[in-house]
Write a protein that holds these residues in place. Structure first.
Motif, PDB file in Angstrom:
ATOM      1  N   GLY A  20       0.804  -1.212   0.000  1.00 24.58           N
ATOM      2  CA  GLY A  20       0.000   0.000   0.000  1.00 24.58           C
ATOM      3  C   GLY A  20       0.839   1.265   0.000  1.00 24.58           C
ATOM      4  N   SER A  21       2.001   1.199   0.660  1.00 25.62           N
ATOM      5  CA  SER A  21       2.879   2.366   0.734  1.00 25.62           C
ATOM      6  C   SER A  21       3.689   2.579  -0.539  1.00 25.62           C
ATOM      7  CB  SER A  21       3.844   2.214   1.918  1.00 25.62           C
ATOM      8  OG  SER A  21       4.758   1.148   1.683  1.00 25.62           O
ATOM      9  N   SER A  22       3.728   1.573  -1.411  1.00 26.44           N
ATOM     10  CA  SER A  22       4.577   1.670  -2.600  1.00 26.44           C
ATOM     11  C   SER A  22       4.112   2.769  -3.554  1.00 26.44           C
ATOM     12  CB  SER A  22       4.622   0.320  -3.327  1.00 26.44           C
ATOM     13  OG  SER A  22       3.343  -0.043  -3.817  1.00 26.44           O
ATOM     14  N   PHE A  23       2.818   3.054  -3.576  1.00 30.18           N
ATOM     15  CA  PHE A  23       2.324   4.139  -4.428  1.00 30.18           C
ATOM     16  C   PHE A  23       2.895   5.482  -3.981  1.00 30.18           C
ATOM     17  CE2 PHE A  23      -0.904   0.938  -5.260  1.00 30.18           C
ATOM     18  CZ  PHE A  23      -1.108   1.080  -6.618  1.00 30.18           C
ATOM     19  N   ILE A  24       2.966   5.662  -2.668  1.00 29.86           N
ATOM     20  CA  ILE A  24       3.476   6.925  -2.136  1.00 29.86           C
ATOM     21  C   ILE A  24       4.959   7.052  -2.435  1.00 29.86           C
ATOM     22  CG2 ILE A  24       4.033   8.130   0.012  1.00 29.86           C
ATOM     23  CD1 ILE A  24       0.810   6.128  -0.558  1.00 29.86           C
ATOM     24  N   ALA A  25       5.716   5.964  -2.248  1.00 35.58           N
ATOM     25  CA  ALA A  25       7.150   5.989  -2.526  1.00 35.58           C
ATOM     26  C   ALA A  25       7.424   6.286  -3.996  1.00 35.58           C
ATOM     27  CB  ALA A  25       7.776   4.643  -2.132  1.00 35.58           C
ATOM     28  N   LEU A  26       6.648   5.674  -4.881  1.00 38.22           N
ATOM     29  CA  LEU A  26       6.834   5.907  -6.309  1.00 38.22           C
ATOM     30  C   LEU A  26       6.463   7.346  -6.677  1.00 38.22           C
ATOM     31  CD1 LEU A  26       7.622   4.649  -9.000  1.00 38.22           C
ATOM     32  CD2 LEU A  26       5.260   3.880  -9.278  1.00 38.22           C
ATOM     33  N   PHE A  40      13.751   1.670 -13.586  1.00 40.37           N
ATOM     34  CA  PHE A  40      14.957   0.892 -13.879  1.00 40.37           C
ATOM     35  C   PHE A  40      15.770   0.644 -12.609  1.00 40.37           C
ATOM     36  CE2 PHE A  40      19.600   1.311 -14.640  1.00 40.37           C
ATOM     37  CZ  PHE A  40      19.816   0.047 -15.162  1.00 40.37           C
ATOM     38  N   LEU A  41      15.962   1.685 -11.799  1.00 35.30           N
ATOM     39  CA  LEU A  41      16.725   1.534 -10.564  1.00 35.30           C
ATOM     40  C   LEU A  41      16.022   0.585  -9.606  1.00 35.30           C
ATOM     41  CD1 LEU A  41      17.893   5.219  -9.971  1.00 35.30           C
ATOM     42  CD2 LEU A  41      19.253   3.296 -10.823  1.00 35.30           C
ATOM     43  N   ARG A  42      14.703   0.695  -9.546  1.00 34.06           N
ATOM     44  CA  ARG A  42      13.948  -0.215  -8.676  1.00 34.06           C
ATOM     45  C   ARG A  42      14.122  -1.662  -9.117  1.00 34.06           C
ATOM     46  NH1 ARG A  42       7.372  -0.453  -7.530  1.00 34.06           N
ATOM     47  NH2 ARG A  42       7.455  -2.441  -6.411  1.00 34.06           N
ATOM     48  N   MET A  43      13.977  -1.913 -10.408  1.00 32.18           N
ATOM     49  CA  MET A  43      14.123  -3.275 -10.920  1.00 32.18           C
ATOM     50  C   MET A  43      15.541  -3.799 -10.709  1.00 32.18           C
ATOM     51  SD  MET A  43      11.187  -4.296 -12.167  1.00 32.18           S
ATOM     52  CE  MET A  43      10.291  -3.356 -10.920  1.00 32.18           C
ATOM     53  N   SER A  44      16.539  -2.919 -10.869  1.00 32.35           N
ATOM     54  CA  SER A  44      17.934  -3.325 -10.698  1.00 32.35           C
ATOM     55  C   SER A  44      18.218  -3.715  -9.254  1.00 32.35           C
ATOM     56  CB  SER A  44      18.869  -2.185 -11.115  1.00 32.35           C
ATOM     57  OG  SER A  44      18.689  -1.882 -12.489  1.00 32.35           O
ATOM     58  N   ILE A  45      17.695  -2.938  -8.326  1.00 23.72           N
ATOM     59  CA  ILE A  45      17.883  -3.252  -6.915  1.00 23.72           C
ATOM     60  C   ILE A  45      17.183  -4.558  -6.564  1.00 23.72           C
ATOM     61  CG2 ILE A  45      17.340  -2.517  -4.559  1.00 23.72           C
ATOM     62  CD1 ILE A  45      17.683   0.377  -5.543  1.00 23.72           C
ATOM     63  N   GLY A  46      15.979  -4.733  -7.084  1.00 19.94           N
ATOM     64  CA  GLY A  46      15.261  -5.978  -6.845  1.00 19.94           C
ATOM     65  C   GLY A  46      15.986  -7.181  -7.420  1.00 19.94           C
ATOM     66  N   THR A  47      16.534  -7.027  -8.620  1.00 16.25           N
ATOM     67  CA  THR A  47      17.280  -8.110  -9.257  1.00 16.25           C
ATOM     68  C   THR A  47      18.505  -8.486  -8.437  1.00 16.25           C
ATOM     69  OG1 THR A  47      16.563  -7.429 -11.466  1.00 16.25           O
ATOM     70  CG2 THR A  47      18.544  -8.787 -11.328  1.00 16.25           C
ATOM     71  N   VAL A 215      16.435   8.790  -3.079  1.00 15.44           N
ATOM     72  CA  VAL A 215      17.294   7.597  -3.052  1.00 15.44           C
ATOM     73  C   VAL A 215      16.697   6.552  -2.108  1.00 15.44           C
ATOM     74  CG1 VAL A 215      19.559   6.687  -2.437  1.00 15.44           C
ATOM     75  CG2 VAL A 215      19.377   8.883  -3.630  1.00 15.44           C
ATOM     76  N   GLY A 216      16.255   7.023  -0.953  1.00 18.50           N
ATOM     77  CA  GLY A 216      15.672   6.118   0.031  1.00 18.50           C
ATOM     78  C   GLY A 216      14.412   5.443  -0.482  1.00 18.50           C
ATOM     79  N   THR A 217      13.557   6.190  -1.188  1.00 20.83           N
ATOM     80  CA  THR A 217      12.321   5.594  -1.692  1.00 20.83           C
ATOM     81  C   THR A 217      12.598   4.551  -2.769  1.00 20.83           C
ATOM     82  OG1 THR A 217      12.089   7.418  -3.291  1.00 20.83           O
ATOM     83  CG2 THR A 217      10.905   7.621  -1.203  1.00 20.83           C
ATOM     84  N   ILE A 218      13.627   4.786  -3.600  1.00 16.88           N
ATOM     85  CA  ILE A 218      13.947   3.809  -4.647  1.00 16.88           C
ATOM     86  C   ILE A 218      14.486   2.522  -4.029  1.00 16.88           C
ATOM     87  CG2 ILE A 218      15.468   3.326  -6.596  1.00 16.88           C
ATOM     88  CD1 ILE A 218      15.251   6.284  -7.338  1.00 16.88           C
ATOM     89  N   TYR A 220      13.827   1.536  -1.053  1.00 17.54           N
ATOM     90  CA  TYR A 220      12.667   0.964  -0.363  1.00 17.54           C
ATOM     91  C   TYR A 220      11.806   0.165  -1.344  1.00 17.54           C
ATOM     92  CZ  TYR A 220       8.164   0.887   2.099  1.00 17.54           C
ATOM     93  OH  TYR A 220       6.985   0.502   2.688  1.00 17.54           O
ATOM     94  N   LEU A 221      11.565   0.740  -2.526  1.00 17.03           N
ATOM     95  CA  LEU A 221      10.754   0.054  -3.528  1.00 17.03           C
ATOM     96  C   LEU A 221      11.434  -1.219  -4.032  1.00 17.03           C
ATOM     97  CD1 LEU A 221       9.533   3.115  -5.628  1.00 17.03           C
ATOM     98  CD2 LEU A 221       8.063   1.542  -4.365  1.00 17.03           C
ATOM     99  N   GLY A 222      12.719  -1.119  -4.327  1.00 15.31           N
ATOM    100  CA  GLY A 222      13.428  -2.245  -4.923  1.00 15.31           C
ATOM    101  C   GLY A 222      13.744  -3.363  -3.958  1.00 15.31           C
ATOM    102  N   LEU A 223      13.994  -3.003  -2.713  1.00 13.54           N
ATOM    103  CA  LEU A 223      14.438  -4.005  -1.737  1.00 13.54           C
ATOM    104  C   LEU A 223      13.315  -4.409  -0.790  1.00 13.54           C
ATOM    105  CD1 LEU A 223      16.946  -5.587  -0.871  1.00 13.54           C
ATOM    106  CD2 LEU A 223      17.493  -3.739   0.705  1.00 13.54           C
ATOM    107  N   VAL A 224      12.762  -3.435  -0.075  1.00 14.44           N
ATOM    108  CA  VAL A 224      11.775  -3.745   0.967  1.00 14.44           C
ATOM    109  C   VAL A 224      10.448  -4.204   0.367  1.00 14.44           C
ATOM    110  CG1 VAL A 224      10.524  -2.841   2.961  1.00 14.44           C
ATOM    111  CG2 VAL A 224      12.866  -2.082   2.515  1.00 14.44           C
ATOM    112  N   VAL A 225       9.923  -3.450  -0.607  1.00 14.47           N
ATOM    113  CA  VAL A 225       8.621  -3.806  -1.175  1.00 14.47           C
ATOM    114  C   VAL A 225       8.714  -5.068  -2.019  1.00 14.47           C
ATOM    115  CG1 VAL A 225       6.776  -3.062  -2.713  1.00 14.47           C
ATOM    116  CG2 VAL A 225       7.796  -1.425  -1.137  1.00 14.47           C
TER     117      VAL A 225
END
Length: 303
Positions: A20-26, A40-47, A215-218, A220-225
């Motif tokens: 639910g918080s991911s919309f706010i971060a994005l 791209f940065l979010r996907m890279s961090i997730g990968t 930077v923190g939100t990206i 957060y999106l890539g790793l935490v979410v």
């Protein structure tokens, strides 16, 4: 209630809070950087995160011949097309309104399954779908343009297109989750997303400087979410019924709206609140006691 069951419910609640918080971060990130760079940065961090846990994931990976077309189709719908639309949508509309539109996804899946899979829908479901559509249009046209939603009509339409791609994703995952874990499929999505958005990010205009908040939100999106929410969701499935876990997904639209009001200071007009009620009423009417989409299917919308 047993301790393991209680932990599973807590894990589910936390997973929904993260999604639910991911919309706010994005929303925060795209206000400072080009949307394609953010995704791209979010996907890279997730990968990168999934590569760390790959030694454990690969144990459950048993590829079956012919599945490449389903796997590639899934990744093309989400994250590729999905984030292409959603990242642009959040430039024009508020995180709260975008989150509310996600409530229409189960209805849209049911309608699509009627046309492509021959699944029957009741008159009550069709009525609920039409009511929810009216609610979304009402919410879009009655709100005044603001700093958070400079062009809500365009933004909400783009978010609606994102939901259309999420429908394609859901129907494909319905088939794939019979053979692969949701966690493994998420890892594939992140990998394909990083490749797809790399050239789009490369040609985008990179900012000269980026705030620590962005930077923190990206991260957060890539790793935490991406990693945390799916990890919690899958953990819960080992202790509670899949239908119980999926029921928590109904909290996502409300949570995104609450977070947007608390963290971004977003406000809805009185008429928009009525429209929100209309959307929820339409969704309620459309619900089936025995849904046709298996509850093991991971939520398509992660913000």
């Amino acid at each position: 209630m047993e301790t393991s069951t209680l932990r599973a419910h807590m894990a589910l609640l936390l997973a929904m809070v993260l999604w639910g918080s991911s919309f706010i971060a994005l929303k925060v990130a795209v206000n400072e950087m080009a949307p394609m760079i953010v995704v791209f940065l979010r996907m890279s961090i997730g990968t990168t995160a999934f590569l760390v846990v790959w030694p454990w994931l690969r144990q459950d990976f048993k590829y079956q011949a012919g599945d490449w077309k389903f796997l590639m189709g899934m990744a093309f719908f989400e994250p590729c097309l999905y984030f292409l639309f959603e990242s642009q949508a959040l430039i024009y509309t508020s995180a709260g309104q975008a989150g509310m539109i996600t409530a229409m996804l189960p209805l849209m899946v049911a309608v699509t399954a009627f046309f492509f899979l021959g699944e029957r829908n009741t008159l009550k479901q069709w009525t609920g779908f039409m009511i929810a559509v009216v609610g979304v249009v009402w919410m879009s046209v009655t709100g005044e343009n603001s700093l958070q939603a400079p062009n809500a009509i365009l933004g909400n339409f783009l978010e609606f297109l994102a939901m259309c791609t999420a429908v394609g994703y859901t129907l494909l995952v319905k088939h794939l989750t019979k053979r692969y874990s949701a966690f493994l499929l998420t890892a594939l999505q992140s990998f394909c997303g990083a490749i797809f958005f790399f050239p789009l990010a490369f040609v985008s205009e990179w900012p000269e400087q980026v705030s620590l908040a962005s930077v923190g939100t990206i991260v957060y999106l890539g790793l935490v979410v991406t990693l945390g929410a799916y990890g919690l969701y899958n953990y819960s499935l080992t202790h509670v019924k899949a239908s119980t876990a999926a029921g928590y997904a109904n909290l996502l639209p409300a949570l995104s709206l609450i977070f947007s009001m608390l963290l971004l200071g977003e406000r809805l007009e009185t008429t928009q609140w009525v429209a929100v009620g209309v959307i929820f009423f339409g969704v309620y009417l459309s619900q089936e006691r025995k849904p046709k989409i298996p509850k093991e299917v991971p939520p398509a919308v992660t913000g």
